[in-house]
Write a protein that holds these residues in place. Structure first.
Motif, PDB file in Angstrom:
ATOM      1  N   SER A 372       1.423  -1.465  -0.152  1.00  0.00           N
ATOM      2  CA  SER A 372       0.138   0.316  -0.179  1.00  0.00           C
ATOM      3  C   SER A 372       0.877   1.341  -0.480  1.00  0.00           C
ATOM      4  CB  SER A 372      -1.040   0.545   0.979  1.00  0.00           C
ATOM      5  OG  SER A 372      -1.613  -1.336   1.683  1.00  0.00           O
ATOM      6  N   LEU A 373       0.823   1.845  -1.063  1.00  0.00           N
ATOM      7  CA  LEU A 373       1.247   3.512  -1.057  1.00  0.00           C
ATOM      8  C   LEU A 373       0.223   4.386  -0.612  1.00  0.00           C
ATOM      9  CD1 LEU A 373       3.839   2.689  -3.999  1.00  0.00           C
ATOM     10  CD2 LEU A 373       4.370   2.892  -1.505  1.00  0.00           C
ATOM     11  N   PHE A 374       0.594   5.409  -0.162  1.00  0.00           N
ATOM     12  CA  PHE A 374      -0.061   6.429   0.365  1.00  0.00           C
ATOM     13  C   PHE A 374      -0.400   7.576  -0.626  1.00  0.00           C
ATOM     14  CE2 PHE A 374      -1.117   2.863   3.053  1.00  0.00           C
ATOM     15  CZ  PHE A 374      -2.277   3.050   2.551  1.00  0.00           C
ATOM     16  N   TRP A 375      -1.355   8.577  -1.033  1.00  0.00           N
ATOM     17  CA  TRP A 375      -0.199  10.381  -0.868  1.00  0.00           C
ATOM     18  C   TRP A 375      -1.437  10.658  -0.411  1.00  0.00           C
ATOM     19  CZ3 TRP A 375      -3.259   7.441  -5.040  1.00  0.00           C
ATOM     20  CH2 TRP A 375      -4.283   7.616  -5.280  1.00  0.00           C
ATOM     21  N   GLY A 376      -0.768  12.495  -0.353  1.00  0.00           N
ATOM     22  CA  GLY A 376      -2.064  13.220   0.074  1.00  0.00           C
ATOM     23  C   GLY A 376      -0.919  14.065   1.415  1.00  0.00           C
ATOM     24  N   ASP A 377      -1.419  15.063   1.549  1.00  0.00           N
ATOM     25  CA  ASP A 377      -0.920  15.938   2.871  1.00  0.00           C
ATOM     26  C   ASP A 377      -0.886  14.704   4.348  1.00  0.00           C
ATOM     27  OD1 ASP A 377      -0.280  17.487   1.072  1.00  0.00           O
ATOM     28  OD2 ASP A 377      -2.184  19.471   1.681  1.00  0.00           O
ATOM     29  N   ASP A 378       0.225  15.485   5.571  1.00  0.00           N
ATOM     30  CA  ASP A 378       0.688  14.385   6.197  1.00  0.00           C
ATOM     31  C   ASP A 378      -1.047  14.597   7.150  1.00  0.00           C
ATOM     32  OD1 ASP A 378       2.464  13.681   5.848  1.00  0.00           O
ATOM     33  OD2 ASP A 378       3.940  15.552   7.136  1.00  0.00           O
ATOM     34  N   ASP A 379      -1.636  15.639   7.246  1.00  0.00           N
ATOM     35  CA  ASP A 379      -3.298  16.153   7.555  1.00  0.00           C
ATOM     36  C   ASP A 379      -4.379  16.158   6.967  1.00  0.00           C
ATOM     37  OD1 ASP A 379      -3.106  17.993   5.599  1.00  0.00           O
ATOM     38  OD2 ASP A 379      -4.150  19.775   7.156  1.00  0.00           O
ATOM     39  N   THR A 380      -4.012  14.733   5.625  1.00  0.00           N
ATOM     40  CA  THR A 380      -5.209  13.823   4.904  1.00  0.00           C
ATOM     41  C   THR A 380      -5.901  12.652   5.209  1.00  0.00           C
ATOM     42  OG1 THR A 380      -3.390  13.427   3.533  1.00  0.00           O
ATOM     43  CG2 THR A 380      -4.994  15.454   3.022  1.00  0.00           C
ATOM     44  N   GLU A 381      -6.823  12.016   4.911  1.00  0.00           N
ATOM     45  CA  GLU A 381      -7.403  10.387   5.527  1.00  0.00           C
ATOM     46  C   GLU A 381      -5.569   9.868   5.395  1.00  0.00           C
ATOM     47  OE1 GLU A 381     -11.082   7.859   5.048  1.00  0.00           O
ATOM     48  OE2 GLU A 381     -11.550  10.022   3.936  1.00  0.00           O
ATOM     49  N   PHE A 382      -5.994   9.168   4.495  1.00  0.00           N
ATOM     50  CA  PHE A 382      -4.939   8.440   3.767  1.00  0.00           C
ATOM     51  C   PHE A 382      -3.671   9.354   3.227  1.00  0.00           C
ATOM     52  CE2 PHE A 382      -8.755   7.874   1.264  1.00  0.00           C
ATOM     53  CZ  PHE A 382      -9.149   6.333   1.782  1.00  0.00           C
ATOM     54  N   GLY A 383      -3.137  10.204   3.292  1.00  0.00           N
ATOM     55  CA  GLY A 383      -1.608  11.030   3.785  1.00  0.00           C
ATOM     56  C   GLY A 383      -0.671  10.296   5.053  1.00  0.00           C
ATOM     57  N   LEU A 384      -1.409  10.652   6.164  1.00  0.00           N
ATOM     58  CA  LEU A 384      -1.001  10.025   7.560  1.00  0.00           C
ATOM     59  C   LEU A 384      -0.550   9.038   7.330  1.00  0.00           C
ATOM     60  CD1 LEU A 384      -1.420  10.846  10.600  1.00  0.00           C
ATOM     61  CD2 LEU A 384      -3.678   9.063  10.664  1.00  0.00           C
ATOM     62  N   GLN A 385      -1.037   8.441   6.843  1.00  0.00           N
ATOM     63  CA  GLN A 385      -0.139   7.214   6.349  1.00  0.00           C
ATOM     64  C   GLN A 385       1.148   6.591   5.032  1.00  0.00           C
ATOM     65  OE1 GLN A 385      -2.483   3.611   7.098  1.00  0.00           O
ATOM     66  NE2 GLN A 385      -0.466   1.904   5.991  1.00  0.00           N
ATOM     67  N   ASP A 386       2.163   6.250   5.415  1.00  0.00           N
ATOM     68  CA  ASP A 386       3.037   6.145   4.353  1.00  0.00           C
ATOM     69  C   ASP A 386       3.294   5.020   3.438  1.00  0.00           C
ATOM     70  OD1 ASP A 386       4.233   9.072   5.026  1.00  0.00           O
ATOM     71  OD2 ASP A 386       5.552   7.768   6.616  1.00  0.00           O
ATOM     72  N   TRP A 387       2.731   4.322   3.832  1.00  0.00           N
ATOM     73  CA  TRP A 387       3.114   2.645   3.311  1.00  0.00           C
ATOM     74  C   TRP A 387       2.707   2.022   4.412  1.00  0.00           C
ATOM     75  CZ3 TRP A 387       6.636  -0.564   5.113  1.00  0.00           C
ATOM     76  CH2 TRP A 387       7.802  -0.593   6.187  1.00  0.00           C
TER      77      TRP A 387
END
Length: 397
Positions: A372-387
């Protein structure tokens, strides 16, 4: 009490020449959330038994034993965008379980089927989301995974001409607190259609902390349509929901607007899913869905602690309003299948890309590896997680 139920049913099961089946599953997971890394897994054994004492009676039960290993203490704030940097701690434990998940009896009368006990109930036609399902929650990274049983009474009445009436009651201490749902199903040309009505006591973020006195009554009116058009599968599932309060439910009173658990409940909101699927000539199979959830927030700046609690506990279908889901699969080799799924949150511009390899290593034994790879800012739903990485081995018997 559940164990006594099994012992009482044993004589009937033995006389009914029972069939036994089940599986063993082992999983290892790693996920990176900013500076925090969670490594954990579980071993799970499930045994199902079904017996027919007569042609008109089916009795079934299953037992699940699940034991976790690795990091089993999780800080809930690590999973909340915007809260992970404040050094807040609210730990939860992954609990080992020995669970009688389903235990039921189905009686087949000439005019109806009646099922009593803890049983599988899965309304709706959507793959990733089901707005008309008030009993279950799904993991978007594994939406087809098995669901837990529901203690209920269910009746099925065939009406002829592709039509039927279904009713489910999940009994509580009073009729008003009991969960009820009714479906009328029929067929129109190449499409199957159902209309559903439901009523339940809806948990609120406040009631999760202060008790069910702060629950609200939720009524649902919706329906589904599913069929085929020009060799493409097509489905729509929608539900109009009404909550019985339009005021703050904070136990601290109207003046406590600063209280993170204070929430203004919308009176009505609409949820719907539109989906398609198709298998191409080269054997690539795809599923696509779009979700709109009127209960979610349009902007991440409007999100509060109560929104995250609602989403994490599965009380809300989604954290925000507009999402897309795409799944693609191809049987690339004789015993190997490659697939991937993509989840996108259109409101905060975050998402997930999750490729997967499934290897049918032996008969009835599958090994799967999903990244799993995630994108988005750190304060977003999926961007909080990196991989993330998941290895699962399952053998059925």
């Amino acid at each position: 009490m559940k164990k006594w139920g099994i012992f009482l049913l044993l004589p009937v099961l033995i006389l009914g020449q029972p069939e036994f089946f089940g599986y063993f599953e082992s999983e290892a997971d790693v996920m990176q959330l900013g500076s925090e890394r969670y490594s954990f897994g579980y071993n799970k054994f499930r045994l199902d038994v079904e017996a027919r004492p007569s042609d008109n009676v089916l009795i079934g039960a299953d037992v699940i034993i699940q034991k976790y290993w690795g990091q089993t203490t999780w800080n809930i704030y690590d999973f909340l965008p915007g809260y992970s940097d404040f050094d807040l701690i609210q730990n939860i434990e992954l609990q080992d379980t020995i669970l009688v998940d389903n235990i039921y009896m189905r009686l087949s009368f000439p005019w109806a089927d009646l099922t009593l006990g803890r049983q599988q109930i899965s309304p709706g036609v959507g793959y990733a989301w089901n707005p008309t399902d008030i009993f279950n929650t799904k993991s978007l990274l594994d939406p087809s995974y098995e669901q837990t049983g529901v203690s209920s009474i269910r009746i099925y009445l065939p009406l002829g001409n592709r039509s039927a009436l279904n009713g489910v009651v999940q009994p509580e201490s009073t009729w008003g607190k009991s969960t009820k749902q009714l479906w009328l199903k029929t067929g129109l040309s190449r499409f199957d259609v159902d209309i559903t009505l439901a009523e339940l006591q809806q948990a609120t973020p406040t009631s999760m902390v202060y008790g069910d006195a702060f629950d609200v009554k939720r009524t649902l009116a919706g329906g589904t349509i599913v069929g085929e058009l020009l060799e493409w599968g097509l489905w729509i599932e929608a539900a109009q929901n009404t909550l019985d309060t339009l005021v703050s439910i904070s136990p601290l009173g109207p003046a406590a607007s600063h209280d993170p658990l204070s929430i203004q409940i919308d009176k009505t909101y609409l949820e719907y899913v539109i989906g398609i699927d198709h298998t191409f000539d080269n054997s690539i199979y795809i599923v696509g869905e779009y979700l709109h959830n009127g209960f979610g927030s349009k902007d991440k700046s409007q999100l509060g602690l109560h929104d995250y609690l609602y989403s994490l506990t599965g009380e809300s279908t989604s954290l925000m309003q507009d999402y897309a889901f795409l799944y693609a699969m191809h049987p690339t080799f004789d015993f190997v299948t490659l697939s991937t799924l993509v989840i996108a949150n259109f409101n905060d511009n975050s998402g997930t890309f999750a490729p997967q390899l499934d290897w049918n290593a032996f008969e009835d034994t599958n090994i799967s590896l999903q990244g799993s790879l995630f994108w988005g800012d750190d304060d977003t739903e999926f961007g909080l997680q990196d991989w993330g990485l998941r290895l699962r081995v399952r053998s059925d018997f």
